[in-house]
Design a protein around this motif. Structure first.
Motif, short mmCIF file in Angstrom:
data_model
loop_
_atom_site.label_atom_id
_atom_site.label_comp_id
_atom_site.label_asym_id
_atom_site.label_seq_id
_atom_site.Cartn_x
_atom_site.Cartn_y
_atom_site.Cartn_z
N ALA A 145 -5.78 9.46 -0.87
CA ALA A 145 -6.27 9.58 0.51
C ALA A 145 -6.62 8.21 1.07
CB ALA A 145 -7.48 10.50 0.55
N ALA A 146 -7.26 7.37 0.22
CA ALA A 146 -7.66 6.03 0.68
C ALA A 146 -6.45 5.17 1.03
CB ALA A 146 -8.49 5.35 -0.40
N LEU A 147 -5.43 5.20 0.17
CA LEU A 147 -4.23 4.41 0.42
C LEU A 147 -3.50 4.91 1.66
CD1 LEU A 147 -2.96 4.07 -3.26
CD2 LEU A 147 -3.86 2.22 -1.83
N GLY A 148 -3.46 6.25 1.83
CA GLY A 148 -2.83 6.80 3.04
C GLY A 148 -3.58 6.39 4.29
N PHE A 149 -4.92 6.42 4.22
CA PHE A 149 -5.76 6.00 5.34
C PHE A 149 -5.56 4.52 5.62
CE2 PHE A 149 -10.39 6.22 7.08
CZ PHE A 149 -9.90 6.15 8.38
N SER A 150 -5.49 3.72 4.56
CA SER A 150 -5.31 2.27 4.72
C SER A 150 -3.96 1.97 5.37
CB SER A 150 -5.39 1.58 3.35
OG SER A 150 -6.67 1.75 2.78
N TRP A 151 -2.91 2.67 4.92
CA TRP A 151 -1.58 2.46 5.48
C TRP A 151 -1.58 2.80 6.97
CZ3 TRP A 151 2.21 4.96 8.13
CH2 TRP A 151 3.50 4.41 8.10
N THR A 152 -2.20 3.93 7.32
CA THR A 152 -2.28 4.35 8.72
C THR A 152 -3.06 3.35 9.56
OG1 THR A 152 -2.19 6.67 8.02
CG2 THR A 152 -2.95 6.24 10.26
N ALA A 153 -4.16 2.83 8.99
CA ALA A 153 -4.99 1.86 9.71
C ALA A 153 -4.20 0.59 10.03
CB ALA A 153 -6.23 1.52 8.90
N ILE A 154 -3.41 0.12 9.06
CA ILE A 154 -2.58 -1.07 9.30
C ILE A 154 -1.53 -0.78 10.37
CG2 ILE A 154 -0.91 -2.67 8.27
CD1 ILE A 154 -2.44 -2.44 5.66
N GLN A 155 -0.94 0.42 10.30
CA GLN A 155 0.07 0.81 11.28
C GLN A 155 -0.51 0.82 12.69
OE1 GLN A 155 3.24 1.24 10.65
NE2 GLN A 155 3.88 1.91 12.69
N ILE A 184 0.83 -1.20 0.00
CA ILE A 184 0.00 0.00 0.00
C ILE A 184 0.87 1.25 0.00
CG2 ILE A 184 -1.57 1.37 1.44
CD1 ILE A 184 -2.95 -1.24 2.21
N GLY A 185 2.00 1.24 0.72
CA GLY A 185 2.89 2.39 0.76
C GLY A 185 3.47 2.72 -0.61
N TRP A 186 3.92 1.70 -1.31
CA TRP A 186 4.49 1.93 -2.65
C TRP A 186 3.41 2.35 -3.63
CZ3 TRP A 186 9.18 3.02 -3.74
CH2 TRP A 186 10.23 2.50 -2.97
N ALA A 187 2.23 1.74 -3.53
CA ALA A 187 1.12 2.14 -4.41
C ALA A 187 0.74 3.60 -4.15
CB ALA A 187 -0.09 1.23 -4.17
N PHE A 188 0.79 4.02 -2.89
CA PHE A 188 0.50 5.42 -2.53
C PHE A 188 1.46 6.36 -3.25
CE2 PHE A 188 1.60 9.09 0.08
CZ PHE A 188 0.36 9.66 0.32
N VAL A 189 2.75 6.04 -3.25
CA VAL A 189 3.75 6.89 -3.89
C VAL A 189 3.49 6.99 -5.40
CG1 VAL A 189 6.20 7.11 -4.46
CG2 VAL A 189 5.51 6.43 -2.15
N VAL A 190 3.24 5.85 -6.05
CA VAL A 190 3.02 5.83 -7.50
C VAL A 190 1.78 6.64 -7.86
CG1 VAL A 190 2.43 4.34 -9.45
CG2 VAL A 190 4.18 3.62 -7.81
N ILE A 191 0.67 6.39 -7.15
CA ILE A 191 -0.58 7.07 -7.47
C ILE A 191 -0.48 8.58 -7.21
CG2 ILE A 191 -3.02 7.30 -6.81
CD1 ILE A 191 -2.46 4.87 -8.51
N ALA A 192 0.17 8.97 -6.10
CA ALA A 192 0.28 10.39 -5.76
C ALA A 192 1.05 11.16 -6.84
CB ALA A 192 0.96 10.55 -4.41
N ILE A 193 2.14 10.58 -7.34
CA ILE A 193 2.95 11.26 -8.37
C ILE A 193 2.14 11.46 -9.65
CG2 ILE A 193 4.92 10.99 -9.91
CD1 ILE A 193 6.38 9.58 -7.58
N PHE A 194 1.47 10.39 -10.11
CA PHE A 194 0.75 10.50 -11.38
C PHE A 194 -0.59 11.21 -11.23
CE2 PHE A 194 3.97 7.56 -12.71
CZ PHE A 194 4.18 7.91 -14.03
N MET A 195 -1.09 11.34 -10.00
CA MET A 195 -2.28 12.16 -9.78
C MET A 195 -1.98 13.61 -10.16
SD MET A 195 -4.04 13.19 -6.18
CE MET A 195 -2.55 14.12 -5.79
N VAL A 196 -0.81 14.10 -9.75
CA VAL A 196 -0.40 15.46 -10.09
C VAL A 196 -0.28 15.62 -11.60
CG1 VAL A 196 1.40 17.21 -9.83
CG2 VAL A 196 0.78 15.76 -7.88
#
Length: 337
Positions: A86-96, A48-60
């Protein structure tokens, strides 16, 4: 009277021993189960962390591309990507947070945060889909020129990013509702990128601009379908619903048929802490001559084998179900209740 009291004391002792054995067995299993979950959690969190990085970059990239080209399909996909980030960030935080140990105030720990994250993510998808539909209808009324080449280039870049994120998440634990929600978010993004590519090709080939809002609405409908599944599943868990594929009637019938150590099972409650961790509480009446601890162990084994439920609290009755208003009721009344 003395004999009766002694008999009750005997039964109480048996029940106490059964509870002690159950606790030992339960803790032993919990350790293994927790280790299994922990391994999944580490893998899923990294994915989820790596997917967050990929999606955030290409969202811009898609936001800039959508504004430059004037494409609603790109902006719709970028909006979906924003919700995904936002969903991936929330998911990562929830797992943490979910890895934190249980406390006296939160005796089941923080695992439910993963379910809550899935619920919030699903609700966010509804909002994104509604915005896409509203904007699409406004564009039917007032068409906006679209730069097809810019739209096509950005859409292909977005598709590549979504495929990378999809592959990252695809190998995760699909039984985990939070992970499944993140996976569905990214899958919806992939479809959005494909729709933007198709719209760009049609515009370049024919100049027909309405294809942009039309395909945006198609993407919105797909997003809504994904959102409904996640919201429904997570809400069911948050409302303490019976786990999917299990009915209380089936549990009762199965135990009374396949566990000879008991005569009756009643007051059955089943619910889930997460999509994978299920709980059951129930009352049982042992068969004649069967010790309480033997009845408890037999019920636990059957629940684990038949229903995959490893967390069970079993209360042994002495012939009268104390939870009924009429405490003189027999166990037969308990069964009917």
């Amino acid at each position: 009277m003395a004999g009766h009291d002694h008999s009750k004391h005997d039964d109480h002792d048996h029940h106490g021993h059964a509870h002690h054995d159950h606790g030992h067995s339960h803790r032993g299993h919990d350790h293994g189960h927790a280790g299994h979950d922990h391994l999944h959690g580490i893998t899923d969190q990294r994915r989820i962390g790596w997917a967050f990085v990929v999606i955030a970059i290409f969202m811009v990239v898609e936001i800039v591309g959508g504004m430059v080209s004037g494409s609603l399909a790109l902006l719709a996909d970028a909006g979906h990507m924003l919700s995904d980030t936002a969903a991936l960030g929330f998911s990562w935080t929830a797992i943490q947070y979910g890895k934190r140990p249980a406390t006296s105030q939160l005796s089941y720990g923080y695992k439910r945060l993963e379910v809550l994250a899935a619920f919030v993510n699903g609700c966010a998808l509804f909002v994104i889909a509604a915005w896409i539909v509203i904007e699409a209808f406004s564009r039917f009324a007032a068409p906006v020129p679209v730069v097809g080449k810019t739209m096509l280039a950005v859409a292909f870049a977005g598709l590549a990013a979504n495929i990378a994120a999809f592959m990252l998440l695809h190998g995760g634990n699909r039984e985990n509702l939070n992970m499944r929600g993140a996976w569905l978010h990214v899958m919806g993004d992939m479809l959005g990128s494909v729709a933007a590519i198709v719209a760009a090709v049609v515009i370049l080939a024919t100049g027909w601009m309405p294809i942009d809002p039309i395909l945006s609405i198609v993407v919105a409908i797909i997003i809504l379908k994904s959102a409904w599944g996640i919201v429904k599943s997570s809400a069911h868990i948050l409302l303490e619903g019976t786990p999917a594929g299990v009915t209380l009637a089936d549990i009762k019938a199965d135990l009374e048929t396949h566990v000879p150590e008991i005569r009756d099972a009643h007051h059955i409650h089943a619910w889930s802490i997460t999509g994978e961790q299920h709980m059951v509480t129930l009352h049982v009446l042992p068969a004649s001559g069967v010790a309480a601890r033997d009845a408890v162990s037999a019920v636990q084994r059957r629940l684990a084998v038949r229903f995959g439920i490893d967390h069970a609290t079993v209360q042994v009755e002495e012939g009268v179900c104390l939870d009924l208003p009429d405490r003189d009721s027999t166990s037969a009344c308990c069964a009917n209740h």
